[in-house]
Structures are given as C-alpha cells and as structure tokens.
Motif scaffolding. Structure first.
Motif, PDB file in Angstrom:
ATOM      1  N   LEU A  19      -8.763  11.701  11.787  1.00 51.45           N
ATOM      2  CA  LEU A  19      -8.423  11.335  10.407  1.00 51.45           C
ATOM      3  C   LEU A  19      -8.934   9.944  10.068  1.00 51.45           C
ATOM      4  O   LEU A  19      -9.490   9.719   8.977  1.00 51.45           O
ATOM      5  N   PHE A  20      -8.772   9.014  10.995  1.00 51.00           N
ATOM      6  CA  PHE A  20      -9.251   7.647  10.777  1.00 51.00           C
ATOM      7  C   PHE A  20     -10.759   7.641  10.545  1.00 51.00           C
ATOM      8  O   PHE A  20     -11.251   7.022   9.592  1.00 51.00           O
ATOM      9  N   ALA A  21     -11.504   8.346  11.407  1.00 50.99           N
ATOM     10  CA  ALA A  21     -12.959   8.367  11.282  1.00 50.99           C
ATOM     11  C   ALA A  21     -13.398   8.996   9.961  1.00 50.99           C
ATOM     12  O   ALA A  21     -14.310   8.497   9.293  1.00 50.99           O
ATOM     13  N   VAL A  22     -12.758  10.103   9.578  1.00 53.41           N
ATOM     14  CA  VAL A  22     -13.121  10.787   8.331  1.00 53.41           C
ATOM     15  C   VAL A  22     -12.860   9.893   7.126  1.00 53.41           C
ATOM     16  O   VAL A  22     -13.699   9.777   6.212  1.00 53.41           O
ATOM     17  N   LEU A  23     -11.697   9.228   7.102  1.00 55.61           N
ATOM     18  CA  LEU A  23     -11.361   8.383   5.957  1.00 55.61           C
ATOM     19  C   LEU A  23     -12.258   7.144   5.883  1.00 55.61           C
ATOM     20  O   LEU A  23     -12.583   6.683   4.786  1.00 55.61           O
ATOM     21  N   VAL A  24     -12.648   6.608   7.033  1.00 57.40           N
ATOM     22  CA  VAL A  24     -13.596   5.486   7.019  1.00 57.40           C
ATOM     23  C   VAL A  24     -14.929   5.935   6.433  1.00 57.40           C
ATOM     24  O   VAL A  24     -15.528   5.243   5.595  1.00 57.40           O
ATOM     25  N   LEU A  25     -15.392   7.103   6.858  1.00 56.98           N
ATOM     26  CA  LEU A  25     -16.671   7.618   6.354  1.00 56.98           C
ATOM     27  C   LEU A  25     -16.603   7.899   4.851  1.00 56.98           C
ATOM     28  O   LEU A  25     -17.486   7.473   4.085  1.00 56.98           O
ATOM     29  N   VAL A  26     -15.553   8.593   4.428  1.00 57.72           N
ATOM     30  CA  VAL A  26     -15.415   8.924   3.001  1.00 57.72           C
ATOM     31  C   VAL A  26     -15.275   7.653   2.162  1.00 57.72           C
ATOM     32  O   VAL A  26     -15.887   7.513   1.090  1.00 57.72           O
ATOM     33  N   SER A  86     -12.785  -3.261  -1.852  1.00 58.88           N
ATOM     34  CA  SER A  86     -13.145  -1.924  -2.312  1.00 58.88           C
ATOM     35  C   SER A  86     -11.900  -1.044  -2.344  1.00 58.88           C
ATOM     36  O   SER A  86     -11.404  -0.641  -1.284  1.00 58.88           O
ATOM     37  N   PRO A  87     -11.392  -0.709  -3.526  1.00 60.21           N
ATOM     38  CA  PRO A  87     -10.199   0.140  -3.625  1.00 60.21           C
ATOM     39  C   PRO A  87     -10.372   1.513  -2.977  1.00 60.21           C
ATOM     40  O   PRO A  87      -9.380   2.135  -2.585  1.00 60.21           O
ATOM     41  N   ALA A  88     -11.604   1.996  -2.854  1.00 56.73           N
ATOM     42  CA  ALA A  88     -11.840   3.322  -2.268  1.00 56.73           C
ATOM     43  C   ALA A  88     -11.346   3.404  -0.834  1.00 56.73           C
ATOM     44  O   ALA A  88     -11.084   4.502  -0.322  1.00 56.73           O
ATOM     45  N   LEU A  89     -11.203   2.265  -0.166  1.00 57.32           N
ATOM     46  CA  LEU A  89     -10.727   2.251   1.216  1.00 57.32           C
ATOM     47  C   LEU A  89      -9.204   2.232   1.284  1.00 57.32           C
ATOM     48  O   LEU A  89      -8.626   2.138   2.366  1.00 57.32           O
ATOM     49  N   GLY A  90      -8.553   2.337   0.141  1.00 54.18           N
ATOM     50  CA  GLY A  90      -7.094   2.365   0.130  1.00 54.18           C
ATOM     51  C   GLY A  90      -6.507   3.583   0.810  1.00 54.18           C
ATOM     52  O   GLY A  90      -5.366   3.549   1.282  1.00 54.18           O
ATOM     53  N   TRP A  91      -7.280   4.682   0.881  1.00 52.13           N
ATOM     54  CA  TRP A  91      -6.766   5.899   1.511  1.00 52.13           C
ATOM     55  C   TRP A  91      -6.540   5.736   3.013  1.00 52.13           C
ATOM     56  O   TRP A  91      -5.898   6.588   3.641  1.00 52.13           O
ATOM     57  N   LEU A  92      -7.047   4.668   3.585  1.00 53.54           N
ATOM     58  CA  LEU A  92      -6.793   4.417   5.008  1.00 53.54           C
ATOM     59  C   LEU A  92      -5.331   4.066   5.260  1.00 53.54           C
ATOM     60  O   LEU A  92      -4.928   3.885   6.405  1.00 53.54           O
ATOM     61  N   MET A  93      -4.529   3.990   4.204  1.00 55.66           N
ATOM     62  CA  MET A  93      -3.104   3.757   4.379  1.00 55.66           C
ATOM     63  C   MET A  93      -2.434   4.898   5.151  1.00 55.66           C
ATOM     64  O   MET A  93      -1.398   4.697   5.790  1.00 55.66           O
ATOM     65  N   PHE A  94      -3.039   6.094   5.123  1.00 53.39           N
ATOM     66  CA  PHE A  94      -2.409   7.222   5.811  1.00 53.39           C
ATOM     67  C   PHE A  94      -2.371   7.041   7.327  1.00 53.39           C
ATOM     68  O   PHE A  94      -1.296   7.103   7.935  1.00 53.39           O
ATOM     69  N   PRO A  95      -3.517   6.813   8.004  1.00 50.78           N
ATOM     70  CA  PRO A  95      -3.426   6.564   9.450  1.00 50.78           C
ATOM     71  C   PRO A  95      -2.636   5.302   9.781  1.00 50.78           C
ATOM     72  O   PRO A  95      -1.970   5.234  10.818  1.00 50.78           O
TER      73      PRO A  95
END
Length: 203
Positions: A19-26, A86-95
C-alpha cells in the motif's frame, strides 16, 4: 505466538508495504500532473521513502518501542512537509494511520489518526475536483486503519490468552491434556490422524 498469528502479522506487514509503495507512486504521478514535482518534492520524497525503509530494517532487528516511536515521529514530519509541497501526497495518511495504531498506545494512536485525517482533508479538499471525496476518502481510510488494528489486536490477545497445552486436542476433541493426545484414545468416529485441516497447536 501461534503460527496463525505469525501468518496474520506477516500478511498485514506485506499489505502495508505494498500500500505504501502504491500510494507513493500514485502520489508522485499526480504531483507531476499537477506541475508540482519540484526538486524540493523529489528530495523530500526520497528522504521519506528512505526513512520508511530504515524502519523496515529496524523492525527486522526488533528495535525498542521508543526507537520505533521516534522513527515514526520523523516519518510523520516528513509527510507533513510533503503535503505542504504537494497535496496529492496526502493520501499517504492511510499507511501512516496503520503505523500509528501499531506503534502507539490505543488512545495515542486514535489521536494521531484524527490529526493525520484532518491534515489530509485540509490539504486535499481545496484542490480536489470533488471536495466531498477529499473528505470522505481520508475518513474512510482512518476508519479502516482503526478497524484493521482492532482486529489484529483481538487475534493477538486471544492467542496470548490460550494457556500452553490448553487448546482442544486434535485427536480427542478435549481441552487440555498432553500435547498430541499421547496416552489417549482417538475419539469415536474419527480417524487416528485427527481432523483435516489440522488445528494449530500452541507451544
């Protein structure tokens, strides 16, 4: 710890890393699409990923809880800096929420999850095409993280609560007794080899 709990722990860890790798890539792709992939973002993101990998290495060496929390604090600060760039990296809050529930006491983990969720909403909502999704998404992610943590803790507590040799005997169906049913007859109607699939035994 039983083999079932060990397998569950391993599965959670692998899922978290993927999950961490996918969210970093996205997040990186979305940052580039938004025109925000500056040198500062690249360098900070590189430090963020490298620091995460340091934590993975420490976990294999059974680092102390204090070291784990210090590592997590630095990781969270790096994430906050990334979200500012970059707000797009906010989804990394999940991991990060999963890690908070794993590394911190329950109440402290909940507080950190709430803070992470709030920061991600504040970062994502103003730039999102659908502000409602930017609010609902982090909230659902936080709830899932808490649910996963509660489920894992329950499995772990149940495993620890079972006394050694106190589980059901696979050959007799009775509780307690000698390991493997030594000195006992197989239960009627069952083969001497026990049930299938075999039930896990606890040391």
């Amino acid at each position: 710890m039983s083999s079932a709990v060990s397998s569950a722990t391993r599965a959670v860890q692998i899922g978290q890393h993927v999950l961490f790798a996918v969210l970093v890539l996205v997040g990186t792709v979305q940052t580039a699409a938004d025109g925000r992939l500056s040198a500062w973002v690249v360098v900070t993101l590189a430090f963020f990923v490298a620091w995460y990998l340091v934590g993975v290495r420490w976990a294999r060496g059974a680092a102390s809880p204090a070291a784990g929390r210090a590592w997590y604090a630095v990781l969270t600060l790096l994430w906050a800096l990334l979200v500012g760039l970059s707000p797009a990296l906010g989804w990394l809050m999940f991991p990060l929420s999963l890690l908070a529930m794993h590394l911190l006491p329950f109440v402290g983990g909940i507080v950190i999850v709430v803070v992470l969720t709030t920061l991600s909403i504040v970062a994502l909502a103003p730039t999102a095409s659908e502000p409602v999704g930017a609010i609902v998404g982090p909230v659902l992610g936080a709830l899932v993280a808490v649910g996963v943590a509660l489920g894992y803790r329950r499995v772990l507590d149940e495993s620890r609560a079972r006394p050694a040799g106190g589980g059901a005997d696979p050959d007799t169906g009775r509780s307690g007794g000698r390991p493997g049913g030594i000195g006992r007859r197989p239960a009627r109607g069952r083969r001497a080899g026990g049930t299938w699939p075999p039930r896990p035994r606890h040391p």
